[in-house]
Design a protein around this motif. Structure first.
Motif, PDB file in Angstrom:
ATOM      1  N   VAL A   1       0.848  -1.189   0.000  1.00 32.54           N
ATOM      2  CA  VAL A   1       0.000   0.000   0.000  1.00 32.54           C
ATOM      3  C   VAL A   1       0.888   1.245   0.000  1.00 32.54           C
ATOM      4  O   VAL A   1       1.828   1.353   0.782  1.00 32.54           O
ATOM      5  CB  VAL A   1      -0.932   0.032   1.221  1.00 32.54           C
ATOM      6  N   GLN A   2       0.548   2.175  -0.890  1.00 31.27           N
ATOM      7  CA  GLN A   2       1.268   3.448  -0.924  1.00 31.27           C
ATOM      8  C   GLN A   2       0.265   4.585  -0.952  1.00 31.27           C
ATOM      9  O   GLN A   2      -0.749   4.522  -1.640  1.00 31.27           O
ATOM     10  CB  GLN A   2       2.167   3.523  -2.149  1.00 31.27           C
TER      11      GLN A   2
ATOM     12  N   ALA B   1      -3.965   6.819  -3.494  1.00 30.26           N
ATOM     13  CA  ALA B   1      -3.674   5.540  -2.851  1.00 30.26           C
ATOM     14  C   ALA B   1      -3.517   4.452  -3.902  1.00 30.26           C
ATOM     15  O   ALA B   1      -4.240   4.421  -4.900  1.00 30.26           O
ATOM     16  CB  ALA B   1      -4.794   5.180  -1.887  1.00 30.26           C
TER      17      ALA B   1
ATOM     18  N   LEU C   1      -4.605  -0.737  -2.428  1.00 34.05           N
ATOM     19  CA  LEU C   1      -5.713  -1.025  -1.530  1.00 34.05           C
ATOM     20  C   LEU C   1      -7.024  -0.850  -2.278  1.00 34.05           C
ATOM     21  O   LEU C   1      -7.092  -0.163  -3.291  1.00 34.05           O
ATOM     22  CB  LEU C   1      -5.671  -0.132  -0.289  1.00 34.05           C
TER      23      LEU C   1
ATOM     24  N   TYR D   1     -11.462   0.741   2.911  1.00 34.15           N
ATOM     25  CA  TYR D   1     -10.624   1.587   3.752  1.00 34.15           C
ATOM     26  C   TYR D   1     -11.260   2.949   4.000  1.00 34.15           C
ATOM     27  O   TYR D   1     -11.762   3.607   3.079  1.00 34.15           O
ATOM     28  CB  TYR D   1      -9.255   1.804   3.107  1.00 34.15           C
TER      29      TYR D   1
ATOM     30  N   ALA E   1      -3.831   9.126   5.505  1.00 34.10           N
ATOM     31  CA  ALA E   1      -3.728   7.814   6.131  1.00 34.10           C
ATOM     32  C   ALA E   1      -4.922   6.956   5.746  1.00 34.10           C
ATOM     33  O   ALA E   1      -5.991   7.494   5.417  1.00 34.10           O
ATOM     34  CB  ALA E   1      -3.647   7.966   7.647  1.00 34.10           C
TER      35      ALA E   1
ATOM     36  N   TYR F   1      -5.182   3.936  11.996  1.00 37.96           N
ATOM     37  CA  TYR F   1      -4.689   4.013  10.626  1.00 37.96           C
ATOM     38  C   TYR F   1      -3.376   3.241  10.459  1.00 37.96           C
ATOM     39  O   TYR F   1      -2.370   3.526  11.109  1.00 37.96           O
ATOM     40  CB  TYR F   1      -4.548   5.486  10.215  1.00 37.96           C
ATOM     41  N   ASN F   2      -3.426   2.259   9.581  1.00 37.81           N
ATOM     42  CA  ASN F   2      -2.273   1.387   9.368  1.00 37.81           C
ATOM     43  C   ASN F   2      -1.267   1.944   8.370  1.00 37.81           C
ATOM     44  O   ASN F   2      -0.080   1.641   8.440  1.00 37.81           O
ATOM     45  CB  ASN F   2      -2.742   0.031   8.836  1.00 37.81           C
ATOM     46  N   TYR F   3      -1.784   2.709   7.424  1.00 34.53           N
ATOM     47  CA  TYR F   3      -0.939   3.169   6.335  1.00 34.53           C
ATOM     48  C   TYR F   3      -0.901   4.687   6.292  1.00 34.53           C
ATOM     49  O   TYR F   3      -1.932   5.344   6.421  1.00 34.53           O
ATOM     50  CB  TYR F   3      -1.455   2.614   5.003  1.00 34.53           C
ATOM     51  N   TRP F   4       0.314   5.211   6.091  1.00 36.82           N
ATOM     52  CA  TRP F   4       0.524   6.654   6.102  1.00 36.82           C
ATOM     53  C   TRP F   4       1.322   7.099   4.885  1.00 36.82           C
ATOM     54  O   TRP F   4       2.270   6.406   4.462  1.00 36.82           O
ATOM     55  CB  TRP F   4       1.280   7.057   7.373  1.00 36.82           C
TER      56      TRP F   4
END
Length: 129
Positions: free
Chosen positions: A1-2, A23, A26, A31, A96, A116-119
């Motif tokens: 994930v980016q 994003a 994902l 999300y 995020a 939030y898992n992704y930043w």
């Protein structure tokens, strides 16, 4: 994930900026997406969020009426339109993503950093007085 944030810059008080968060990796429908910011010498704080359904009505009190979030699920992108900017809005803004694991999420939960898992890497917004 980016998560790739862009759109920051230098603006005068009262000006506007539009931030984007693109994003990849994902599924948009799974999300919640949010913006946070961290000003100089301050802790990270919640700005606003969009739910998996595309509803973007979660805002911090400090930005209500001035900032507007929107979400383009087809493009996997969340936007933060910032109007009437003030010097106190100066911060690094980060987007995020949080996986939605329950049907209902409260507004308080939506604002919690730990969800939030992704930043993304953040983009600098500077508002001059």
């Amino acid at each position: 994930v980016q998560l790739q944030a862009s759109g920051g810059g230098l603006v005068q008080t009262g000006g506007s900026l539009r931030l984007s968060c693109a994003a990849s990796g994902l599924t948009a429908s799974s999300y919640d997406m949010a913006w946070f910011r961290q000003g100089p010498g301050k802790e990270r704080e919640f700005v606003g969020a969009c739910s998996v359904s595309g509803t973007c009505n979660y805002y911090a009190d400090a930005v209500k009426g001035r900032f507007t979030l929107s979400r383009d699920k087809a493009k996997n992108t969340v936007y933060l339109q910032m109007n009437s900017l003030k010097p106190e809005d100066t911060a690094v803004y980060s987007c995020a993503a949080a996986p939605r694991r329950s049907v209902f999420v409260t507004a308080n939960e939506m604002s919690r950093t730990e969800r939030y898992n992704y930043w993304g890497q953040g983009t600098q917004v500077t508002v001059s007085s």
